[in-house]
Design a protein around this motif. Structure first.
Motif, PDB file in Angstrom:
ATOM      1  N   LYS A  48       1.115  -1.397  -0.071  1.00 50.91           N
ATOM      2  CA  LYS A  48      -0.015   0.069  -0.140  1.00 50.91           C
ATOM      3  C   LYS A  48       0.912   1.168   0.078  1.00 50.91           C
ATOM      4  CE  LYS A  48      -2.981   3.005   1.630  1.00 50.91           C
ATOM      5  NZ  LYS A  48      -2.942   4.705   1.508  1.00 50.91           N
ATOM      6  N   TYR A  49       1.791   1.182   0.887  1.00 53.98           N
ATOM      7  CA  TYR A  49       2.719   2.448   0.912  1.00 53.98           C
ATOM      8  C   TYR A  49       3.498   2.634  -0.464  1.00 53.98           C
ATOM      9  CZ  TYR A  49       2.124   1.496   5.816  1.00 53.98           C
ATOM     10  OH  TYR A  49       1.489   1.211   7.091  1.00 53.98           O
ATOM     11  N   ALA A  50       3.810   1.598  -1.190  1.00 52.33           N
ATOM     12  CA  ALA A  50       4.597   1.642  -2.408  1.00 52.33           C
ATOM     13  C   ALA A  50       3.659   2.166  -3.409  1.00 52.33           C
ATOM     14  CB  ALA A  50       5.090   0.117  -2.987  1.00 52.33           C
ATOM     15  N   ARG A  51       2.443   1.950  -3.591  1.00 55.62           N
ATOM     16  CA  ARG A  51       1.453   2.540  -4.375  1.00 55.62           C
ATOM     17  C   ARG A  51       1.203   4.033  -4.156  1.00 55.62           C
ATOM     18  NH1 ARG A  51      -0.998  -2.570  -3.530  1.00 55.62           N
ATOM     19  NH2 ARG A  51      -2.466  -1.769  -1.846  1.00 55.62           N
ATOM     20  N   ASP A  52       1.317   4.323  -2.733  1.00 56.99           N
ATOM     21  CA  ASP A  52       1.180   5.781  -2.386  1.00 56.99           C
ATOM     22  C   ASP A  52       2.327   6.483  -2.890  1.00 56.99           C
ATOM     23  OD1 ASP A  52      -1.433   5.381  -1.082  1.00 56.99           O
ATOM     24  OD2 ASP A  52      -0.312   5.087   0.776  1.00 56.99           O
ATOM     25  N   CYS A  80      10.005  -1.341  -6.151  1.00 56.19           N
ATOM     26  CA  CYS A  80      10.760  -1.729  -7.280  1.00 56.19           C
ATOM     27  C   CYS A  80      10.284  -3.142  -7.879  1.00 56.19           C
ATOM     28  CB  CYS A  80      12.129  -2.073  -7.027  1.00 56.19           C
ATOM     29  SG  CYS A  80      13.296  -0.752  -6.497  1.00 56.19           S
ATOM     30  N   ARG A  81       9.601  -3.862  -7.007  1.00 60.91           N
ATOM     31  CA  ARG A  81       8.815  -5.166  -7.389  1.00 60.91           C
ATOM     32  C   ARG A  81       7.672  -4.991  -8.045  1.00 60.91           C
ATOM     33  NH1 ARG A  81       5.103  -7.869  -4.522  1.00 60.91           N
ATOM     34  NH2 ARG A  81       5.646  -7.020  -2.786  1.00 60.91           N
ATOM     35  N   LEU A  82       6.812  -3.893  -7.414  1.00 61.59           N
ATOM     36  CA  LEU A  82       5.556  -3.630  -8.187  1.00 61.59           C
ATOM     37  C   LEU A  82       5.709  -2.956  -9.351  1.00 61.59           C
ATOM     38  CD1 LEU A  82       3.539  -2.985  -4.910  1.00 61.59           C
ATOM     39  CD2 LEU A  82       3.775  -5.138  -6.100  1.00 61.59           C
ATOM     40  N   PHE A  83       6.560  -2.011  -9.356  1.00 60.91           N
ATOM     41  CA  PHE A  83       6.548  -0.815 -10.484  1.00 60.91           C
ATOM     42  C   PHE A  83       8.133  -1.150 -11.066  1.00 60.91           C
ATOM     43  CE2 PHE A  83       3.712   0.583  -7.042  1.00 60.91           C
ATOM     44  CZ  PHE A  83       2.490   0.535  -7.938  1.00 60.91           C
ATOM     45  N   PRO A  84       8.684  -1.919 -11.648  1.00 58.31           N
ATOM     46  CA  PRO A  84       9.859  -2.239 -12.601  1.00 58.31           C
ATOM     47  C   PRO A  84      10.085  -1.075 -13.653  1.00 58.31           C
ATOM     48  CG  PRO A  84       8.575  -4.138 -12.917  1.00 58.31           C
ATOM     49  CD  PRO A  84       7.768  -3.298 -11.764  1.00 58.31           C
ATOM     50  N   GLU A  85       8.745  -0.884 -14.071  1.00 50.83           N
ATOM     51  CA  GLU A  85       8.724   0.107 -15.328  1.00 50.83           C
ATOM     52  C   GLU A  85       9.243   1.378 -15.007  1.00 50.83           C
ATOM     53  OE1 GLU A  85       4.713   0.277 -13.498  1.00 50.83           O
ATOM     54  OE2 GLU A  85       6.100  -1.279 -14.077  1.00 50.83           O
ATOM     55  N   GLN A  86       9.090   1.899 -13.709  1.00 49.00           N
ATOM     56  CA  GLN A  86       9.077   3.153 -13.276  1.00 49.00           C
ATOM     57  C   GLN A  86      10.824   3.345 -13.291  1.00 49.00           C
ATOM     58  OE1 GLN A  86       7.496   5.924 -12.785  1.00 49.00           O
ATOM     59  NE2 GLN A  86       5.525   5.221 -12.112  1.00 49.00           N
ATOM     60  N   LEU A  87      11.590   2.274 -12.798  1.00 48.47           N
ATOM     61  CA  LEU A  87      12.870   2.105 -12.657  1.00 48.47           C
ATOM     62  C   LEU A  87      13.374   2.259 -14.184  1.00 48.47           C
ATOM     63  CD1 LEU A  87      13.818  -0.965 -10.622  1.00 48.47           C
ATOM     64  CD2 LEU A  87      13.158   1.628  -9.913  1.00 48.47           C
ATOM     65  N   GLU A  88      12.738   2.259 -15.186  1.00 49.76           N
ATOM     66  CA  GLU A  88      13.481   2.102 -16.556  1.00 49.76           C
ATOM     67  C   GLU A  88      12.875   3.692 -17.273  1.00 49.76           C
ATOM     68  OE1 GLU A  88      15.206   0.133 -18.286  1.00 49.76           O
ATOM     69  OE2 GLU A  88      15.104  -1.357 -16.654  1.00 49.76           O
ATOM     70  N   GLN A  89      11.817   4.173 -16.584  1.00 49.41           N
ATOM     71  CA  GLN A  89      11.304   5.517 -17.265  1.00 49.41           C
ATOM     72  C   GLN A  89      11.843   6.776 -16.504  1.00 49.41           C
ATOM     73  OE1 GLN A  89       7.174   4.485 -17.639  1.00 49.41           O
ATOM     74  NE2 GLN A  89       7.482   2.794 -18.736  1.00 49.41           N
ATOM     75  N   LYS A  90      11.576   6.515 -14.996  1.00 57.42           N
ATOM     76  CA  LYS A  90      11.624   7.694 -14.473  1.00 57.42           C
ATOM     77  C   LYS A  90      12.620   7.878 -12.998  1.00 57.42           C
ATOM     78  CE  LYS A  90       8.129  10.963 -12.640  1.00 57.42           C
ATOM     79  NZ  LYS A  90       6.636  11.348 -12.356  1.00 57.42           N
ATOM     80  N   VAL A  91      12.949   6.814 -12.780  1.00 57.90           N
ATOM     81  CA  VAL A  91      14.016   6.657 -11.448  1.00 57.90           C
ATOM     82  C   VAL A  91      15.403   6.573 -11.897  1.00 57.90           C
ATOM     83  CG1 VAL A  91      14.434   5.697  -9.530  1.00 57.90           C
ATOM     84  CG2 VAL A  91      12.080   5.637 -10.176  1.00 57.90           C
ATOM     85  N   ALA A  92      16.218   7.566 -11.516  1.00 53.02           N
ATOM     86  CA  ALA A  92      17.405   7.443 -12.031  1.00 53.02           C
ATOM     87  C   ALA A  92      18.377   6.678 -11.006  1.00 53.02           C
ATOM     88  CB  ALA A  92      17.933   8.863 -11.944  1.00 53.02           C
ATOM     89  N   GLY A  93      18.033   6.782  -9.606  1.00 55.00           N
ATOM     90  CA  GLY A  93      18.843   5.857  -8.723  1.00 55.00           C
ATOM     91  C   GLY A  93      18.105   5.773  -7.540  1.00 55.00           C
TER      92      GLY A  93
END
Length: 270
Positions: A48-52, A80-93
Motif C-alpha cells: 500500500k505504501y509503495a502504491r502511495d 521496485c517489485r511492483l513498478f519495475p517500469e518506473q525504474l526504466e522510465q523515471k527513476v535515476a537511482g
C-alpha cells in the motif's frame, strides 16, 4: 524522501536544508503519520505504501532519485517489485539507508532470540493490536510519562545514536516518535513481519547506494552488506561512527554522500 516507521517527514530536517540548494526535495508522510490521514481501508501493508509512493511520483518531474530510511528503504524495495517500469522510465537511482531486505526481526540486534520468539510471542499479537487501538490514549499518556522521566531519551539514544548526537537531536528524535498513535504503530509493525524482498534485489536495474551506520542496532550492517552485494549496480557506504539515526547524528557526511551519488545518477539519466 520516504521516512521510516514511527517518525514522519520532519526526520529529513537536515537533508532538506543541506540538499535543497542543488535539488528539488520532495518529502511525504506515510499514511497515519505526520500530516497524512489514516488509510480508509485500514491497509498498512508495504504494498500500500509503495502504491502511495507511485502516486507521489506522478506529481514530480523526471528524472528522480528515491531515498528511503529504515522502513522507507523497505518500501522502496517493494516499489521496485511492483513498478519495475518506473525504474526504466523515471527513476535515476535508489538510496537505501539503514534498511533490510527481509523480515526486520531477522536483521535486528538479538535477531536469533527475536526469531525464536516470533511465532510463539510476536505473531499472535493481533488481539493486542486491537487492544492498543482501543487504549491508544492511555498508551500515549504512558509514552509521554516515559519521555518526562527520561527513559524514552535513554532508549532512543541506545537504539538510534552512538552518543555523539546533540541533546537537541536526541530530543527531536524522541518527540517525532511520540506524535504517532500507538495503534497505528502496532499495525505497521505487524505489516513488517510479512516483508521479504530477497528475490527483488537482483532485478533492480538502476544505480543504488546503500548507506548504513556502522553501529546500527535496529537493522544490523550485515543486511545492508547483503543488499549491496545482490543488487547489480550497488555500492555500500558505511557511516562511522553512526547508528540507525546517522542521517541526523552524521548529517553533514550523510548529505555529502547523497549529493555526490544523486548528481552522478541524474547526469547519467539526462
Amino acid at each position: 524522501m520516504t521516512h521510516g516507521w514511527g517518525p514522519d517527514s520532519t526526520v529529513w530536517y537536515y537533508a532538506k536544508k543541506q540538499l535543497s540548494d542543488r535539488f528539488r526535495v520532495v518529502v511525504w508522510d506515510l499514511p497515519g503519520l505526520g500530516k497524512s490521514k489514516k488509510p480508509r481501508n485500514k491497509d498498512y501493508s508495504l504494498e500500500k505504501y509503495a502504491r502511495d509512493l507511485e502516486a507521489v511520483l506522478a506529481e514530480v518531474e523526471e528524472p528522480v532519485m528515491l531515498l528511503g530510511h529504515s522502513m522507507g528503504a523497505m518500501i522502496l524495495l517493494t516499489f521496485c517489485r511492483l513498478f519495475p517500469e518506473q525504474l526504466e522510465q523515471k527513476v535515476a537511482g535508489l538510496i537505501l539507508v539503514d534498511g533490510t531486505y527481509t523480515n526486520p526481526v531477522k536483521t535486528a540486534i538479538l535477531n536469533k532470540l527475536l526469531q525464536a520468539l516470533q511465532k510463539p510471542l510476536l505473531q499472535p499479537l493481533l488481539p493486542l493490536l486491537y487492544l492498543a487501538i482501543a487504549l491508544s490514549p492511555l498508551l500515549w499518556l504512558m509514552s509521554w510519562l516515559s519521555y518526562l522521566n527520561g527513559s524514552t531519551l535513554l532508549t532512543t539514544e541506545l537504539s538510534g545514536f552512538t552518543g555523539r548526537e546533540t541533546r537537541g537531536q536526541l530530543n527531536f528524535s524522541c518527540l517525532i516518535g511520540l506524535k504517532a498513535s500507538p495503534g497505528i504503530l502496532a499495525r505497521g509493525v505487524l505489516a513488517m513481519f510479512k516483508f521479504d524482498e530477497t528475490a527483488t534485489l537482483k532485478e533492480i536495474s538502476v544505480p543504488t547506494l546503500v548507506v548504513v551506520g556502522k553501529s546500527d542496532l535496529a537493522t544490523r550492517p550485515f543486511a545492508s552488506q547483503h543488499i549491496s552485494t545482490e543488487i547489480p549496480q550497488a555500492e555500500l557506504s558505511v557511516l562511522s561512527p553512526g547508528g540507525h539515526m546517522a542521517l541526523m547524528e552524521r548529517n553533514q557526511q550523510f548529505s555529502e554522500i547523497i549529493r555526490a551519488f544523486s548528481t552522478s545518477c541524474l547526469e547519467l539519466k539526462r
